[in-house]
Motif scaffolding. Structure first.
Motif, PDB file in Angstrom:
ATOM      1  N   PHE A  26      -5.463  -1.266  -5.441  1.00  9.56           N
ATOM      2  CA  PHE A  26      -6.815  -1.529  -6.523  1.00  9.56           C
ATOM      3  C   PHE A  26      -7.963  -1.963  -5.880  1.00  9.56           C
ATOM      4  O   PHE A  26      -8.383  -2.329  -7.098  1.00  9.56           O
ATOM      5  CB  PHE A  26      -5.225  -1.386  -7.924  1.00  9.56           C
ATOM      6  CG  PHE A  26      -6.020  -1.081  -8.383  1.00  9.56           C
ATOM      7  CD1 PHE A  26      -5.987   0.365  -9.331  1.00  9.56           C
ATOM      8  CD2 PHE A  26      -6.524  -2.186  -9.331  1.00  9.56           C
ATOM      9  CE1 PHE A  26      -6.982   0.599 -10.610  1.00  9.56           C
ATOM     10  CE2 PHE A  26      -7.470  -1.790 -11.076  1.00  9.56           C
ATOM     11  CZ  PHE A  26      -7.755  -0.335 -11.634  1.00  9.56           C
ATOM     12  N   ARG A  59     -10.982  -7.234 -11.039  1.00  6.27           N
ATOM     13  CA  ARG A  59      -9.906  -6.130 -11.823  1.00  6.27           C
ATOM     14  C   ARG A  59      -9.182  -6.320 -11.693  1.00  6.27           C
ATOM     15  O   ARG A  59      -7.757  -5.617 -11.660  1.00  6.27           O
ATOM     16  CB  ARG A  59     -10.290  -4.968 -10.299  1.00  6.27           C
ATOM     17  CG  ARG A  59     -12.020  -4.379 -10.435  1.00  6.27           C
ATOM     18  CD  ARG A  59     -11.461  -4.038  -8.892  1.00  6.27           C
ATOM     19  NE  ARG A  59     -10.804  -2.887  -8.409  1.00  6.27           N
ATOM     20  CZ  ARG A  59     -10.865  -1.609  -8.998  1.00  6.27           C
ATOM     21  NH1 ARG A  59     -12.018  -0.936 -10.195  1.00  6.27           N
ATOM     22  NH2 ARG A  59     -10.205  -0.830  -9.618  1.00  6.27           N
ATOM     23  N   SER A  60      -8.084  -8.030 -11.838  1.00  2.00           N
ATOM     24  CA  SER A  60      -7.126  -7.873 -11.958  1.00  2.00           C
ATOM     25  C   SER A  60      -6.554  -9.186 -13.398  1.00  2.00           C
ATOM     26  O   SER A  60      -8.102 -10.072 -13.146  1.00  2.00           O
ATOM     27  CB  SER A  60      -5.785  -8.320 -10.968  1.00  2.00           C
ATOM     28  OG  SER A  60      -6.301  -8.869  -9.771  1.00  2.00           O
ATOM     29  N   ASP A  65      -0.354  -8.872 -11.437  1.00  5.60           N
ATOM     30  CA  ASP A  65      -0.694  -8.015 -12.031  1.00  5.60           C
ATOM     31  C   ASP A  65      -1.502  -7.221 -10.891  1.00  5.60           C
ATOM     32  O   ASP A  65      -1.667  -5.971 -11.155  1.00  5.60           O
ATOM     33  CB  ASP A  65      -2.299  -8.087 -13.104  1.00  5.60           C
ATOM     34  CG  ASP A  65      -2.775  -7.157 -13.795  1.00  5.60           C
ATOM     35  OD1 ASP A  65      -2.299  -6.104 -14.393  1.00  5.60           O
ATOM     36  OD2 ASP A  65      -4.443  -6.850 -13.901  1.00  5.60           O
ATOM     37  N   GLU A  68       0.849  -5.146  -9.344  1.00  7.60           N
ATOM     38  CA  GLU A  68       1.160  -4.119 -10.535  1.00  7.60           C
ATOM     39  C   GLU A  68       0.190  -2.920 -10.284  1.00  7.60           C
ATOM     40  O   GLU A  68       0.942  -1.926  -9.745  1.00  7.60           O
ATOM     41  CB  GLU A  68       1.877  -4.746 -12.054  1.00  7.60           C
ATOM     42  CG  GLU A  68       2.813  -5.442 -11.775  1.00  7.60           C
ATOM     43  CD  GLU A  68       4.002  -4.791 -11.001  1.00  7.60           C
ATOM     44  OE1 GLU A  68       3.973  -2.975 -11.615  1.00  7.60           O
ATOM     45  OE2 GLU A  68       5.250  -5.086 -11.067  1.00  7.60           O
ATOM     46  N   LYS A  69      -0.974  -3.282 -10.139  1.00 11.87           N
ATOM     47  CA  LYS A  69      -2.018  -2.598 -10.419  1.00 11.87           C
ATOM     48  C   LYS A  69      -2.162  -1.407  -8.591  1.00 11.87           C
ATOM     49  O   LYS A  69      -2.477  -0.130  -8.774  1.00 11.87           O
ATOM     50  CB  LYS A  69      -3.473  -2.649 -10.088  1.00 11.87           C
ATOM     51  CG  LYS A  69      -2.910  -3.082 -12.162  1.00 11.87           C
ATOM     52  CD  LYS A  69      -4.970  -3.503 -11.953  1.00 11.87           C
ATOM     53  CE  LYS A  69      -5.241  -3.611 -14.140  1.00 11.87           C
ATOM     54  NZ  LYS A  69      -6.431  -4.464 -14.388  1.00 11.87           N
ATOM     55  N   SER A  70      -2.024  -2.498  -7.917  1.00 10.17           N
ATOM     56  CA  SER A  70      -2.015  -2.193  -6.274  1.00 10.17           C
ATOM     57  C   SER A  70      -0.151  -0.907  -6.173  1.00 10.17           C
ATOM     58  O   SER A  70      -0.708   0.108  -5.960  1.00 10.17           O
ATOM     59  CB  SER A  70      -1.797  -3.209  -5.667  1.00 10.17           C
ATOM     60  OG  SER A  70      -3.414  -3.521  -5.495  1.00 10.17           O
ATOM     61  N   ASP A  72       0.994   0.597  -8.751  1.00  9.73           N
ATOM     62  CA  ASP A  72       0.693   2.284  -9.506  1.00  9.73           C
ATOM     63  C   ASP A  72      -0.036   2.623  -8.541  1.00  9.73           C
ATOM     64  O   ASP A  72       0.012   4.446  -7.942  1.00  9.73           O
ATOM     65  CB  ASP A  72       0.576   1.932 -10.741  1.00  9.73           C
ATOM     66  CG  ASP A  72       1.307   1.117 -11.477  1.00  9.73           C
ATOM     67  OD1 ASP A  72       2.487   1.129 -11.358  1.00  9.73           O
ATOM     68  OD2 ASP A  72       0.889   0.302 -11.913  1.00  9.73           O
ATOM     69  N   GLU A  73      -1.394   2.228  -7.287  1.00  7.22           N
ATOM     70  CA  GLU A  73      -2.266   3.153  -6.958  1.00  7.22           C
ATOM     71  C   GLU A  73      -2.158   3.500  -5.916  1.00  7.22           C
ATOM     72  O   GLU A  73      -1.900   4.566  -5.426  1.00  7.22           O
ATOM     73  CB  GLU A  73      -3.467   2.045  -6.355  1.00  7.22           C
ATOM     74  CG  GLU A  73      -4.348   2.429  -5.954  1.00  7.22           C
ATOM     75  CD  GLU A  73      -5.348   3.656  -6.955  1.00  7.22           C
ATOM     76  OE1 GLU A  73      -6.232   4.131  -6.470  1.00  7.22           O
ATOM     77  OE2 GLU A  73      -5.220   3.673  -7.846  1.00  7.22           O
TER      78      GLU A  73
END
Length: 167
Positions: A26, A59-60, A65, A68-70, A72-73
């Motif tokens: 992400f 971006r985090s 965080d 987790e965003k990575s 999900d990406e």
């Protein structure tokens, strides 16, 4: 491992390789290309796992965080590529950076890398492409130092602009 074997493992591999990708997907756009390349070029790669790496920037809200965003990406990209079958091979990584040079950060990603690496040998290594913070890979090696002889790590990473001696 002998020095001769180490040098042999650092040569460009011939044929198809088993590959683990450790990525902060992400964070920047290059990671999406790396994921697609690994998943779509079956004649070059046999993907074994994708590990979500932590990152912390605008971006985090912090490394956890960012990881987790990575994560999900990575899932989103696999769905877009029609590769939902590979989702069970995606692992959450560390929620923090290494606290020091001797202490691993436990995570599903680090544990899975240890498990996978134990299936390989210096003569037939597992390749690990790390394109973010090296925390998951370093933690796996700290958890089981014997895997260092069973993997070839290719790391494309950098330091924050404020890092000392970052010239």
């Amino acid at each position: 491992m002998t020095e001769e074997q180490r040098l042999r493992n650092l040569r460009r591999p011939k044929g198809k390789i088993d590959l683990v990708l450790d990525t902060d997907a992400f964070n920047e756009i290059d990671d999406q290309f790396a994921i697609a390349y690994m998943m779509l070029f079956a004649e070059k790669f046999s993907p074994k796992a994708i590990l979500a790496a932590p990152f912390f920037n605008a971006r985090s809200t912090g490394p956890a965080d960012g990881m987790e965003k990575s994560y999900d990406e990575i899932l989103n990209l696999l769905k877009l590529m029609g590769r939902e079958d590979f989702i069970p091979q995606v692992y959450r990584g560390s929620k923090e950076y290494l606290p020091d040079e001797q202490t691993p950060v436990d995570s599903p990603a680090a544990r899975r890398l240890v498990e996978l690496a134990r299936e390989y040998s210096p003569e037939r290594p597992l390749y690990v492409a790390a394109i973010g913070a090296i925390t998951n890979v370093a933690s796996a090696i700290l958890m089981d130092p014997s895997i260092a002889e069973r993997i070839v790590v290719v790391w494309l990473g950098g330091h924050a602009c404020h890092w000392p001696d970052n010239k």
